[in-house]
Scaffold this active site. Structure first.
Site, mmCIF file in Angstrom:
data_model
loop_
_atom_site.group_PDB
_atom_site.id
_atom_site.type_symbol
_atom_site.label_atom_id
_atom_site.label_comp_id
_atom_site.label_asym_id
_atom_site.label_seq_id
_atom_site.Cartn_x
_atom_site.Cartn_y
_atom_site.Cartn_z
ATOM 1 N N CYS A 2 0.863 -1.158 0.000
ATOM 2 C CA CYS A 2 0.000 0.000 0.000
ATOM 3 C C CYS A 2 0.902 1.211 0.000
ATOM 4 O O CYS A 2 2.109 1.096 0.183
ATOM 5 C CB CYS A 2 -0.853 0.011 1.259
ATOM 6 S SG CYS A 2 -1.714 -1.544 1.527
ATOM 7 N N ARG A 29 1.426 2.003 -6.025
ATOM 8 C CA ARG A 29 1.677 1.022 -4.961
ATOM 9 C C ARG A 29 0.433 0.209 -4.619
ATOM 10 O O ARG A 29 0.503 -0.739 -3.839
ATOM 11 C CB ARG A 29 2.181 1.738 -3.710
ATOM 12 C CG ARG A 29 3.460 2.509 -3.930
ATOM 13 C CD ARG A 29 3.887 3.153 -2.649
ATOM 14 N NE ARG A 29 4.337 2.166 -1.706
ATOM 15 C CZ ARG A 29 5.598 1.800 -1.532
ATOM 16 N NH1 ARG A 29 6.533 2.371 -2.240
ATOM 17 N NH2 ARG A 29 5.933 0.886 -0.669
ATOM 18 N N TRP A 76 -3.818 -1.931 -1.437
ATOM 19 C CA TRP A 76 -3.785 -3.141 -2.256
ATOM 20 C C TRP A 76 -3.990 -4.253 -1.244
ATOM 21 O O TRP A 76 -3.096 -4.553 -0.471
ATOM 22 C CB TRP A 76 -2.435 -3.247 -2.953
ATOM 23 C CG TRP A 76 -2.371 -4.276 -4.029
ATOM 24 C CD1 TRP A 76 -2.592 -4.077 -5.359
ATOM 25 C CD2 TRP A 76 -2.019 -5.650 -3.881
ATOM 26 N NE1 TRP A 76 -2.415 -5.262 -6.033
ATOM 27 C CE2 TRP A 76 -2.058 -6.241 -5.157
ATOM 28 C CE3 TRP A 76 -1.684 -6.461 -2.788
ATOM 29 C CZ2 TRP A 76 -1.783 -7.584 -5.367
ATOM 30 C CZ3 TRP A 76 -1.408 -7.804 -3.013
ATOM 31 C CH2 TRP A 76 -1.457 -8.346 -4.298
ATOM 32 N N ASN A 102 0.949 0.187 6.218
ATOM 33 C CA ASN A 102 1.389 -0.663 5.102
ATOM 34 C C ASN A 102 2.213 -1.784 5.703
ATOM 35 O O ASN A 102 3.131 -1.529 6.474
ATOM 36 C CB ASN A 102 2.232 0.172 4.123
ATOM 37 C CG ASN A 102 2.896 -0.682 3.058
ATOM 38 O OD1 ASN A 102 2.381 -1.746 2.699
ATOM 39 N ND2 ASN A 102 4.026 -0.231 2.557
ATOM 40 N N GLY A 103 1.880 -3.026 5.362
ATOM 41 C CA GLY A 103 2.618 -4.160 5.915
ATOM 42 C C GLY A 103 1.640 -5.207 6.394
ATOM 43 O O GLY A 103 0.433 -5.137 6.112
ATOM 44 N N GLU A 480 11.086 -12.343 -20.060
ATOM 45 C CA GLU A 480 10.610 -10.989 -19.784
ATOM 46 C C GLU A 480 9.487 -10.590 -20.749
ATOM 47 O O GLU A 480 8.503 -9.965 -20.346
ATOM 48 C CB GLU A 480 11.802 -10.021 -19.852
ATOM 49 C CG GLU A 480 11.476 -8.561 -19.647
ATOM 50 C CD GLU A 480 10.854 -8.233 -18.296
ATOM 51 O OE1 GLU A 480 10.837 -9.095 -17.395
ATOM 52 O OE2 GLU A 480 10.351 -7.103 -18.153
ATOM 53 N N LYS A 484 5.792 -9.486 -19.566
ATOM 54 C CA LYS A 484 5.148 -8.215 -19.935
ATOM 55 C C LYS A 484 3.757 -8.469 -20.501
ATOM 56 O O LYS A 484 2.794 -7.830 -20.114
ATOM 57 C CB LYS A 484 5.959 -7.456 -20.985
ATOM 58 C CG LYS A 484 7.246 -6.772 -20.557
ATOM 59 C CD LYS A 484 7.095 -5.691 -19.536
ATOM 60 C CE LYS A 484 7.118 -6.268 -18.169
ATOM 61 N NZ LYS A 484 8.027 -6.019 -17.201
ATOM 62 N N GLU A 487 1.251 -9.820 -17.779
ATOM 63 C CA GLU A 487 0.883 -8.953 -16.652
ATOM 64 C C GLU A 487 0.002 -7.785 -17.054
ATOM 65 O O GLU A 487 -0.799 -7.320 -16.260
ATOM 66 C CB GLU A 487 2.105 -8.491 -15.846
ATOM 67 C CG GLU A 487 3.033 -7.528 -16.503
ATOM 68 C CD GLU A 487 4.237 -7.152 -15.621
ATOM 69 O OE1 GLU A 487 4.143 -7.213 -14.395
ATOM 70 O OE2 GLU A 487 5.280 -6.800 -16.205
ATOM 71 N N HIS A 503 10.275 -30.411 -25.240
ATOM 72 C CA HIS A 503 10.079 -31.371 -24.139
ATOM 73 C C HIS A 503 8.789 -31.078 -23.374
ATOM 74 O O HIS A 503 8.762 -31.177 -22.152
ATOM 75 C CB HIS A 503 11.297 -31.332 -23.212
ATOM 76 C CG HIS A 503 12.572 -31.697 -23.901
ATOM 77 N ND1 HIS A 503 12.834 -32.980 -24.345
ATOM 78 C CD2 HIS A 503 13.638 -30.949 -24.276
ATOM 79 C CE1 HIS A 503 14.017 -33.004 -24.946
ATOM 80 N NE2 HIS A 503 14.519 -31.778 -24.917
ATOM 81 N N LYS A 601 3.412 -2.063 -7.931
ATOM 82 C CA LYS A 601 4.766 -1.761 -8.362
ATOM 83 C C LYS A 601 5.799 -2.227 -7.343
ATOM 84 O O LYS A 601 6.836 -2.757 -7.683
ATOM 85 C CB LYS A 601 4.874 -0.242 -8.567
ATOM 86 C CG LYS A 601 6.235 0.236 -9.001
ATOM 87 C CD LYS A 601 6.340 0.142 -10.494
ATOM 88 C CE LYS A 601 7.727 0.366 -11.011
ATOM 89 N NZ LYS A 601 7.983 -0.470 -12.185
HETATM 90 C C1 G6P Z 1 6.714 -6.191 -8.771
HETATM 91 C C2 G6P Z 1 6.658 -5.251 -9.965
HETATM 92 C C3 G6P Z 1 7.637 -5.717 -11.046
HETATM 93 C C4 G6P Z 1 9.031 -5.868 -10.473
HETATM 94 C C5 G6P Z 1 9.049 -6.771 -9.238
HETATM 95 C C6 G6P Z 1 10.391 -6.711 -8.530
HETATM 96 O O1 G6P Z 1 6.187 -7.423 -9.114
HETATM 97 O O2 G6P Z 1 5.349 -5.199 -10.494
HETATM 98 O O3 G6P Z 1 7.647 -4.781 -12.116
HETATM 99 O O4 G6P Z 1 9.881 -6.391 -11.445
HETATM 100 O O5 G6P Z 1 8.070 -6.328 -8.298
HETATM 101 O O6 G6P Z 1 10.580 -5.410 -8.063
HETATM 102 P P1 G6P Z 1 11.965 -4.740 -7.736
HETATM 103 O O7 G6P Z 1 11.591 -3.355 -7.292
HETATM 104 O O8 G6P Z 1 12.586 -5.544 -6.620
HETATM 105 O O9 G6P Z 1 12.782 -4.752 -8.960
#
Ligand code: G6P
Length: 606
Positions: A2, A29, A76, A102-103, A480, A484, A487, A503, A601
């Site tokens: 959050c 966040r 969140w 938050n936590g 990656e 992308k 997500e 496989h 994020k």
């Molecule tokens: C979340 C974000 C990702 C990010 C990951 C790791 O899942 O949505 O975009 O890659 O955290 O975050 P960091 O800040 O440790 O790179």
């Protein structure tokens, strides 16, 4: 996951608008519900609800009185469903205390049962609400407000960044443990927030609280104490740091989404990293020196984990250095072999990912050295590390990481190149030049990449599955690309090493399934991947290749790039069309790429 924010001002009134704009900057966040509490002469006024910050707080300006001190929260959900009751701020029974948190609190049920037995009535299912009732209870017991807050924090277990306001007391009471919280310093007003981004429009002077810190923040002063393991609260001095990010970096400008803006920033960021080669020298020298004493483990999550895999490839190929990459959330179980003198390289955009921080704490407890590559200045990871190098990508707002992925790769390439020079006892001139040329190529090709990616997104947007295949250094790029797409467009996507595909996953190929193949620069690898490509094509796959422009590949769609780039730097280019394919697919499906459902994020819970 959050975001929290607080402002205390001596102006007497008028923090509401600033609170709303700070909260809006924290929206990445969490965005399932939001709320604000303001200390007014009538008492504490609260507005909260389910929805985005703008949906919830647009009512605030009309419905609640302004005041001198306030707190805000963007949620969140972790404990308790998404509902107005569970949105923060949460109040004590007497409504004289409001908190944002938050936590996640451990054993909060015990605290709640004890408080309920004393007659407290709870109005939410959250763990956080116990904090408000505990403060109320402790004020009754101890009288003094600060003492009541300190006693409350002492009884909390788990992770928390908390900000509280108390009726009749023009101040913020804040505390942190394993969740991020910074204090910002203004003129005649002071602030707190989950990260600096929320406050850059107000100040660039910050105090970074440590785990176990409690602070009393008034409009003129900040007093910090630290909870010791023996349960004492000792006064401590925390330094003031200047953050150089400008508030403009947090604006979307003329772009429709932050993600598109951040994709566009990549050529410049790569150029800036290349021009700052000397900044990375100290870090590379430290890593090079430590490698004599121990083994190297890279730890990261999400997109940073994929960058870590590319780092492993570079260390192996350029330096013949063996390393392993451990997913942060698995670190505890996969790191029993680590010993004193070993090296952990943590990679994290935010520097706040709970799993990464926990991994680093475990590593430190085993006596390893911790080096980190981080984007956000002053973040917790930077303070847990022996050496830090910033990737200098500027604030990233889109939940899906883009520019920080390529910045991490560029920095890993620079560090590997510097270490290679150290190893060979000579300095090659071409490291900076090759990165600068990648930046130039990317700049020149971005419009074409956008055009092609848009076309491709129209062809894949109604598909249920998509596969991304790569080999060698572009196997992580394939992972990656799949991340992308899934997500932000919610299309199921898997990244696979092209040779391993037969496989199992090959069974999923049927007419029209998109297979996005990253064609290697290396001739031998290319020959093999073309064979893999034919395997999926002959089973009906819709083939899309990202490839050098001087090779002929049998494919339905190709995105080509300059053949001079070379294998080692190709992920920096190949990643971009994959980001754009994901972006345009999401937009075309009417999904907001900046705020994908269920994701945040900065993931500050384990
Ligand atoms: C979340 C974000 C990702 C990010 C990951 C790791 O899942 O949505 O975009 O890659 O955290 O975050 P960091 O800040 O440790 O790179």
């Amino acid at each position: 996951m959050c975001g929290i924010v607080g402002i205390t001002s001596k102006k007497g009134a008028g923090v509401l608008k600033d609170l709303i704009s700070s909260l809006t900057k924290l929206e990445y966040r969490g965005y399932d519900s939001a709320g604000i509490a303001i200390l007014t002469d009538k008492g504490i006024e609260v507005i909260k609800g389910v929805g985005t910050i703008s949906e919830v707080v647009s009512r605030a300006l009309d419905e609640i009185k302004d005041g001198s001190t306030g707190i805000g929260h963007t949620r969140w959900a972790t404990h308790g469903e998404v509902s107005e009751q569970n949105a923060h701020p949460l109040l004590s029974c007497d409504r004289r205390v409001a908190v944002v948190h938050n936590g996640t609190l451990d054993d909060f049920e015990k605290l709640r049962d004890r408080l309920m037995a004393k007659g407290h009535r709870f109005s939410s299912d959250t763990d956080s609400e116990v904090i408000a009732h505990l403060i109320e209870e402790n004020i009754t017991l101890h009288g003094d407000i600060v003492e009541a807050f300190v006693k409350t924090v002492m009884s909390l277990k788990g992770s928390y960044a908390v900000a509280a306001i108390i009726q009749g007391y023009n101040a913020l009471l804040v505390a942190r443990n394993k969740s991020p919280l910074v204090v910002g310093l203004g003129n005649g007003e002071n602030y707190c927030a989950s990260d600096v981004a929320a406050l850059l429009h107000k100040t660039n002077r910050f105090i970074f609280l440590e785990d176990g810190d409690i602070a009393l923040v008034t409009p003129d002063t900040v007093k910090v104490c630290h909870l010791t393991s023996t349960g004492e609260a000792l006064s401590v001095e925390r330094g003031i740091e200047l953050i150089e990010w400008s508030p403009e970096l947090l604006s979307r400008g003329s772009y429709e989404h932050f993600m598109l803006k951040e994709i566009h920033e990549q050529p410049n960021i790569i150029r800036k990293i290349a021009e700052n080669l000397n900044y990375y020298r100290k870090f590379a020298e430290a890593l090079f020196g430590y490698l004599r004493d121990g083994s190297l483990s890279i730890v990261a999550a999400g997109t940073s984990y994929h960058a870590g895999l590319i780092g492993k490839y570079l260390f192996s190929k350029m330096l013949s250095v063996r390393s392993e990459v451990i997913i942060a959330s698995e670190f505890q179980e996969w790191s029993h072999h680590l010993r004193k003198g070993d090296i952990v390289l943590a990679i994290s955009q935010s520097g706040e990912t709970a799993d990464v921080l926990e991994a680093v704490r475990i590593a430190r407890s085993r006596g390893t050295r911790v080096l980190s590559l981080v984007n956000v200045p002053g973040s917790t990871l930077t303070r847990l590390s022996d050496e830090v190098a910033y990737i200098q990508a500027g604030p990233e707002v889109g939940v899906a990481a883009t520019k920080t992925f390529t910045a991490q790769i560029a920095v890993l390439y620079l560090i590997s190149s510097i270490m290679k020079d150290l190893n060979e006892g000579k300095i090659r001139e071409n490291t900076e030049r090759s990165l600068l040329s990648v930046s130039k190529i990317l700049n020149g090709q971005l419009d074409e990449f956008k055009r092609r990616s848009k076309d491709i997104s129209e062809r894949i947007k109604h598909k249920k599955n998509a596969f991304f295949l790569g080999r060698g250094i572009n196997f992580p790029t394939a992972l990656e690309g799949a991340l992308k797409l899934k997500e932000i467009s919610y299309i199921h996507a898997e990244g696979y090493p092209a040779g391993e595909y037969k496989h199992g996953p090959l069974a999923l190929i049927e007419e029209g399934v998109p297979a996005i193949v990253l064609v290697p620069y290396d001739e031998d690898l290319r020959r093999k991947i073309i064979y893999n490509l034919m395997e999926v094509k002959s089973r009906g796959a819709l083939t899309i290749t990202v490839q050098p422009d001087n090779v002929d590949v049998p494919t339905d769609f190709a995105i080509t790039t300059d053949s001079s780039v070379g294998e080692l730097l190709s992920p920096l280019i190949y990643a971009v069309p994959l980001q754009l394919i994901a972006y345009y697919t999401a937009v075309s499906l009417n999904r907001n790429p900046d705020k994908p459902r269920n994701l945040a994020k900065s993931v500050t819970v384990e």
